[in-house]
Design an enzyme around this catalytic site. Structure first.
Site, short mmCIF file in Angstrom:
data_model
loop_
_atom_site.label_atom_id
_atom_site.label_comp_id
_atom_site.label_asym_id
_atom_site.label_seq_id
_atom_site.Cartn_x
_atom_site.Cartn_y
_atom_site.Cartn_z
N ASP A 1 27.80 43.78 37.14
CA ASP A 1 27.39 42.46 37.93
C ASP A 1 26.39 42.78 39.36
O ASP A 1 26.99 43.22 40.40
CB ASP A 1 28.85 41.53 38.13
N ASP B 1 30.70 32.61 41.17
CA ASP B 1 30.92 33.65 41.68
C ASP B 1 32.16 32.68 42.85
O ASP B 1 31.33 31.97 43.49
CB ASP B 1 29.90 34.23 42.71
N MET C 1 33.78 33.14 46.11
CA MET C 1 33.94 33.18 47.36
C MET C 1 34.53 32.60 48.05
O MET C 1 34.32 31.27 49.06
CB MET C 1 32.61 33.92 47.79
N MET D 1 30.85 46.14 39.63
CA MET D 1 30.16 45.57 40.37
C MET D 1 29.06 46.55 40.78
O MET D 1 29.82 47.77 41.42
CB MET D 1 30.91 45.37 41.14
N SER E 1 24.93 33.45 35.80
CA SER E 1 25.45 33.32 37.45
C SER E 1 24.74 32.52 37.83
O SER E 1 23.74 32.05 38.45
CB SER E 1 25.32 34.56 38.66
N HIS F 1 29.10 32.58 34.39
CA HIS F 1 29.67 33.39 35.31
C HIS F 1 30.06 32.35 36.74
O HIS F 1 28.46 31.59 37.48
CB HIS F 1 28.92 34.35 35.73
N MET G 1 36.65 36.18 44.13
CA MET G 1 35.98 37.56 45.15
C MET G 1 36.72 36.44 46.23
O MET G 1 36.21 35.46 47.66
CB MET G 1 34.82 37.17 45.64
N HIS H 1 35.00 34.34 38.71
CA HIS H 1 35.15 35.69 38.80
C HIS H 1 35.61 35.60 40.84
O HIS H 1 34.72 34.81 42.23
CB HIS H 1 33.46 36.31 39.22
C1 DX5 Z 1 27.63 38.96 43.59
C2 DX5 Z 1 28.12 38.20 43.01
C3 DX5 Z 1 26.80 38.49 41.18
C4 DX5 Z 1 25.77 37.36 41.70
C5 DX5 Z 1 24.67 38.17 40.88
O1 DX5 Z 1 28.61 38.81 44.26
O2 DX5 Z 1 29.41 38.42 42.29
O3 DX5 Z 1 27.13 37.50 40.11
O4 DX5 Z 1 25.63 35.67 41.24
O5 DX5 Z 1 23.40 38.01 41.72
P1 DX5 Z 1 22.10 38.96 40.99
O6 DX5 Z 1 21.83 39.43 39.71
O7 DX5 Z 1 20.67 38.08 42.00
O8 DX5 Z 1 22.25 40.05 41.75
ZN ZN Z 2 29.71 37.64 40.54
#
Ligand code: DX5
Ligand code: ZN
Length: 226
Positions: A179, A39, A41, A141, A12, A37, A72, A70
């Site tokens: 994840d 993320d 947000m 998750m 990620s 990956h 969010m 991903h």
């Molecule tokens: C959290 C993200 C993850 C995050 C995971 O909301 O969706 O992808 O990057 O990070 P680690 O592996 O540090 O938990």
């Molecule tokens: Zn993620």
């Protein structure tokens, strides 16, 4: 598919050093990452704001690996096309963010990308049972979305087992990805439960051992538990 014993890693970029984007992406690519990956947000579905398509463009230009977004974000329908246009080959939407999940999955696939469904730790597996055949992957998750570096939530493991059984029983071509809080110890647990794609951020990019060694350790722990 859960009955395959191949473990795939999806580093990620949330935990990546952005002053060193290209070199860090090369390192994970050489170390055998399956995909990157991303993320996304929106400051609404989750408090932080992270990446938009501009960052995806820069990431796309810096690696040959598949990018998975991903999302969010609330109203993911509004964002899907721009992430596919920026080169994401996989788009994952949260079940909690749309009332028209079937339509969203169909739209992603009609654009030539793979479609994934993410589930928060508190969301029951049952909500996806009627669309499972339309999903290319389920992202369980194992932390509450929003931040890297959180503690793994063990109570998600039975949900992974349940979804893996549905996929096996129906012979579906659907990956189970996890994840959040994935390190060598928890990698073994999720692999045993049926996950085959592992997202990891802080345990890869924040490791004292270095990116490649950290990836190898996670992969070996998981592969030993399939
Ligand atoms: C959290 C993200 C993850 C995050 C995971 O909301 O969706 O992808 O990057 O990070 P680690 O592996 O540090 O938990
Ligand atoms: Zn993620």
């Amino acid at each position: 598919m859960p009955n395959s014993n191949v473990i795939k890693l999806a580093p990620s970029i949330l935990s990546l050093d952005f002053t060193n984007l290209s070199a860090q992406l090369s390192e994970v690519e050489q170390a055998g990452a399956d995909r990157i990956h991303v993320d996304v947000m929106d400051g609404q579905f989750v408090p932080p704001i992270t990446f938009g398509p501009v960052i995806v463009d820069a990431t796309r230009a810096s690696t040959n690996l598949t990018l998975e977004a991903h999302l969010m974000v609330n109203n993911p329908e509004r964002q899907i096309d721009s992430f596919i246009d920026s080169g994401c080959g996989i788009v994952i939407v949260h079940q909690e963010t749309t009332t028209h999940l079937h339509r969203v999955l169909q739209h992603i696939k009609s654009r030539g990308a793979k479609a994934g469904i993410a589930l928060n730790p508190a969301t029951a597996a049952n909500v996806i049972i009627d669309v499972l055949e339309h999903a290319d992957l389920i992202l369980a998750m194992t932390v509450n979305p929003g931040y890297s570096g959180q503690e793994f939530i063990h109570s998600v493991l039975p949900k992974i087992e349940k979804i893996a059984k549905w996929i096996d029983d129906d012979g579906l071509n659907c990956e189970i990805e996890v994840d959040g809080g994935v390190d060598p110890e928890t990698a073994a647990l999720v692999a045993k439960a049926g996950a085959r794609v592992l997202v990891s951020g802080s345990s890869i990019f924040g490791s004292d051992k270095g990116i490649s060694a950290a990836m190898k350790e996670i992969e070996e722990a998981a592969a030993g538990s399939c």
